[in-house]
Design a protein around this motif. Sequence first.
Motif, short mmCIF file in Angstrom:
data_model
loop_
_atom_site.label_atom_id
_atom_site.label_comp_id
_atom_site.label_asym_id
_atom_site.label_seq_id
_atom_site.Cartn_x
_atom_site.Cartn_y
_atom_site.Cartn_z
N UNK A 1 0.82 -1.21 0.00
CA UNK A 1 0.00 0.00 0.00
C UNK A 1 0.86 1.27 0.00
N UNK A 2 0.40 2.25 -0.77
CA UNK A 2 1.03 3.57 -0.77
C UNK A 2 0.26 4.46 0.19
N UNK A 3 0.98 5.28 0.96
CA UNK A 3 0.23 6.24 1.77
C UNK A 3 -0.20 7.39 0.85
N UNK A 4 -1.16 8.18 1.31
CA UNK A 4 -1.75 9.21 0.45
C UNK A 4 -0.73 10.23 -0.01
N UNK A 5 0.23 10.61 0.83
CA UNK A 5 1.25 11.58 0.46
C UNK A 5 2.16 11.06 -0.65
N UNK A 6 2.62 9.82 -0.51
CA UNK A 6 3.50 9.21 -1.52
C UNK A 6 2.74 9.03 -2.84
N UNK A 7 1.48 8.65 -2.74
CA UNK A 7 0.65 8.49 -3.93
C UNK A 7 0.49 9.82 -4.65
N UNK A 8 0.16 10.87 -3.92
CA UNK A 8 -0.04 12.19 -4.50
C UNK A 8 1.22 12.68 -5.21
N UNK A 9 2.37 12.49 -4.57
CA UNK A 9 3.65 12.90 -5.16
C UNK A 9 3.95 12.12 -6.44
N UNK A 10 3.71 10.81 -6.41
CA UNK A 10 3.97 9.97 -7.59
C UNK A 10 3.05 10.37 -8.75
N UNK A 11 1.80 10.68 -8.46
CA UNK A 11 0.85 11.11 -9.48
C UNK A 11 1.27 12.45 -10.08
N UNK A 12 1.65 13.40 -9.22
CA UNK A 12 2.05 14.72 -9.71
C UNK A 12 3.29 14.63 -10.58
N UNK A 13 4.20 13.71 -10.27
CA UNK A 13 5.40 13.51 -11.08
C UNK A 13 5.01 13.05 -12.49
N UNK A 14 4.07 12.12 -12.58
CA UNK A 14 3.62 11.63 -13.89
C UNK A 14 2.85 12.72 -14.63
N UNK A 15 1.99 13.46 -13.92
CA UNK A 15 1.24 14.55 -14.55
C UNK A 15 2.18 15.61 -15.14
N UNK A 16 3.32 15.82 -14.50
CA UNK A 16 4.28 16.81 -15.00
C UNK A 16 4.93 16.35 -16.30
N UNK A 17 4.93 15.05 -16.55
CA UNK A 17 5.59 14.50 -17.73
C UNK A 17 4.64 14.15 -18.86
N UNK A 18 3.39 13.82 -18.53
CA UNK A 18 2.47 13.33 -19.56
C UNK A 18 1.08 13.94 -19.40
N UNK A 19 0.47 14.26 -20.54
CA UNK A 19 -0.92 14.70 -20.55
C UNK A 19 -1.81 13.45 -20.61
N UNK A 20 -3.10 13.59 -20.28
CA UNK A 20 -4.00 12.45 -20.42
C UNK A 20 -4.04 11.91 -21.86
N UNK A 21 -3.89 12.79 -22.84
CA UNK A 21 -3.89 12.34 -24.24
C UNK A 21 -2.66 11.47 -24.52
N UNK A 22 -1.51 11.85 -23.98
CA UNK A 22 -0.30 11.03 -24.14
C UNK A 22 -0.46 9.70 -23.41
N UNK A 23 -1.10 9.74 -22.25
CA UNK A 23 -1.36 8.49 -21.52
C UNK A 23 -2.24 7.57 -22.35
N UNK A 24 -3.26 8.14 -22.99
CA UNK A 24 -4.18 7.32 -23.80
C UNK A 24 -3.43 6.64 -24.94
N UNK A 25 -2.46 7.33 -25.54
CA UNK A 25 -1.71 6.75 -26.64
C UNK A 25 -0.91 5.52 -26.20
N UNK A 26 -0.57 5.44 -24.91
CA UNK A 26 0.20 4.31 -24.39
C UNK A 26 -0.64 3.42 -23.46
N UNK A 27 -1.95 3.45 -23.63
CA UNK A 27 -2.85 2.72 -22.73
C UNK A 27 -2.65 1.21 -22.81
N UNK A 28 -2.81 0.56 -21.67
CA UNK A 28 -2.71 -0.90 -21.57
C UNK A 28 -3.99 -1.60 -22.01
N UNK A 29 -5.12 -0.93 -21.80
CA UNK A 29 -6.42 -1.52 -22.15
C UNK A 29 -7.38 -0.39 -22.49
#
Length: 192
Positions: A145-173
Amino acid sequence: MSDYANFQIGEQFPLPIKNQQDGGLFQIDANGCMFILQLSRTDIIAIEAFRTGKMQLALYEENGLLFFLYQIDGIFKEGWGDAPFTLAGIKPELLPTAKSMADHTLHLYLVDTRLQLLLAQRSVPIPDDFMAVLQKHVDLQKAAPLDEGAFRLAVQTIWAQKSPTQMREAASAVLDIELDIKPPQPRPSFKH
């Protein structure tokens, strides 16, 4: 879904929502899989688009995190929204179970952010490949389990690198939800 909550259109949304702002929330718990879209400004077109319109949903994975991506015709002109998935903050008794994960149904809810009213709801079947990715991330988060602070930081790091449209282009499903409007039945013709 469990029987304890009463989901009635036009009534108060029966589940507590911690983050009450416009956007999507994706959750898996003991009641199954649900996506809640909160909007502060809606009209009848947006409500009908959610209830019966075409949608595309996708799952993006990075660094052990899962993002639930959504695009809904008639609500969003273009682009994708995203809802990071976490089990952090879910009470232990409400964590997903083998029984809730065996239910391959996604419950979709459109909620008015200001009044917390349920405006529309819909249920769609989840294909096996989509469900396998969800199961993998439930298992990962239950094991480590990730605590909420670590989760928030990890999410913000990904958001800084990728837009939702870029995420969609690399979607798993990807899950395509077709327009769900029944065509009118032809009227019987009578000969005079």
